[in-house]
Motif scaffolding. Structure first.
Motif, PDB file in Angstrom:
ATOM      1  N   LYS A 188       3.767   1.695  -4.366  1.00 42.45           N
ATOM      2  CA  LYS A 188       3.737   0.324  -3.846  1.00 42.45           C
ATOM      3  C   LYS A 188       3.374  -0.659  -4.960  1.00 42.45           C
ATOM      4  O   LYS A 188       3.979  -1.730  -5.084  1.00 42.45           O
ATOM      5  N   ARG A 189       2.398  -0.287  -5.792  1.00 44.55           N
ATOM      6  CA  ARG A 189       1.992  -1.156  -6.901  1.00 44.55           C
ATOM      7  C   ARG A 189       3.125  -1.301  -7.920  1.00 44.55           C
ATOM      8  O   ARG A 189       3.364  -2.388  -8.450  1.00 44.55           O
ATOM      9  N   VAL A 190       3.804  -0.204  -8.212  1.00 48.10           N
ATOM     10  CA  VAL A 190       4.924  -0.247  -9.157  1.00 48.10           C
ATOM     11  C   VAL A 190       6.015  -1.176  -8.634  1.00 48.10           C
ATOM     12  O   VAL A 190       6.583  -1.984  -9.388  1.00 48.10           O
ATOM     13  N   LEU A 191       6.297  -1.094  -7.357  1.00 54.16           N
ATOM     14  CA  LEU A 191       7.331  -1.945  -6.764  1.00 54.16           C
ATOM     15  C   LEU A 191       6.898  -3.412  -6.732  1.00 54.16           C
ATOM     16  O   LEU A 191       7.718  -4.306  -6.974  1.00 54.16           O
ATOM     17  N   GLN A 192       5.640  -3.655  -6.443  1.00 57.33           N
ATOM     18  CA  GLN A 192       5.146  -5.029  -6.460  1.00 57.33           C
ATOM     19  C   GLN A 192       5.299  -5.637  -7.844  1.00 57.33           C
ATOM     20  O   GLN A 192       5.686  -6.806  -7.986  1.00 57.33           O
TER      21      GLN A 192
END
Length: 260
Positions: A188-192
């Motif tokens: 999720k952090r990578v996508l954000q």
């Protein structure tokens, strides 16, 4: 059913569980899914081998027989719960994976040296199909480096996808996670960071078929509100060991409150 036939059937089942464990241990596969069935088979074989001594030991104290009946009752309840879980996995419908996603997230699994293991290859092959179907989607490979692994699962997955024609610029790597819960949280952090909001934009999580049920619950926990989960087929030789391991993983997630 005559007692002798029943005993032979139990002996056969226990021997199969023991042999199953020996084969996987020889392949270096040490986990709950291989150790658990092996220990179960070993205990049953020992009870059959030393049945007369065991009965004499039970009769030596008044409380031992009732205590043993309680143990057998609890084991029966546990075995029924395991069978219910297996049936649930077998009948769990595959969610809709036809909505165009902004990102395709591939959850890691074990490696063979520097290469994806059989289960992970099937996940990656499924992801390749979706990558061709949705050419605008980013691909996130998610998996850290296990204690027995030479490289991170994310690196092995990235290299596999690139060898099969995926543009390196489409691939985002998450190489810190050690569990499904971390897979989804760190991804999720990578996508954000890449400008993709999993709460609003469609995403597709690719894992193994037996794993979709738990992945769905954990995805909701991490805010993947618009996510679908697609399951790749699990190879038959390792299917039931994987299901056995998933039983305890799902139980752990429930106890730890990892689901919404």
């Amino acid at each position: 059913m005559p007692a002798r036939i029943l005993r032979l059937l139990i002996l056969l089942a226990a021997s199969c569980l023991l042999l199953n464990g020996v084969v996987f241990f020889a392949l270096g596969k040490l986990n709950v899914g291989t150790i658990g069935p092996f220990l179960l088979g070993l205990v049953v074989l020992l009870l059959l081998q030393f049945r007369e001594r065991w009965l004499l030991w039970l009769d030596a104290r008044r409380w031992r027989r009732p205590a043993w009946r309680l143990v057998l009752l609890l084991f029966t309840v546990w075995l029924l719960s395991l069978l219910v879980f297996f049936v649930t996995l077998a009948r769990h419908p595959q969610p809709d994976a036809t909505r165009a996603p902004a990102a395709i997230i591939v959850l890691g699994s074990g490696l063979d040296g520097r290469e994806p293991g059989p289960m992970l290859r099937l996940r990656l092959d499924a992801a390749l199909v979706y990558a061709g179907q949705f050419p605008q989607a980013k691909l996130v490979v998610s998996g850290g480096q296990g204690w027995s692994e030479e490289i991170s699962e994310a690196q092995a997955m990235q290299e596999y996808l690139q060898r099969h024609g995926v543009d390196p610029e489409r691939i985002l790597a998450e190489d810190r996670s050690t569990s499904t819960e971390e897979n989804l949280g760190y991804s999720k952090r990578v996508l954000q960071a890449a400008g993709i909001d999993v709460a609003r934009q469609n995403s597709l999580i690719v894992t193994s078929d037996f794993h979709t049920l738990r992945a769905e619950g954990l995805a909701r926990r991490h805010g993947y509100s618009a996510a679908a989960v697609a399951g790749a087929q699990t190879p038959l030789p390792i299917r039931y060991n994987a299901w056995f391991r998933e039983y305890f993983a799902s139980l752990s997630s429930w106890v730890l409150g990892e689901y919404d």
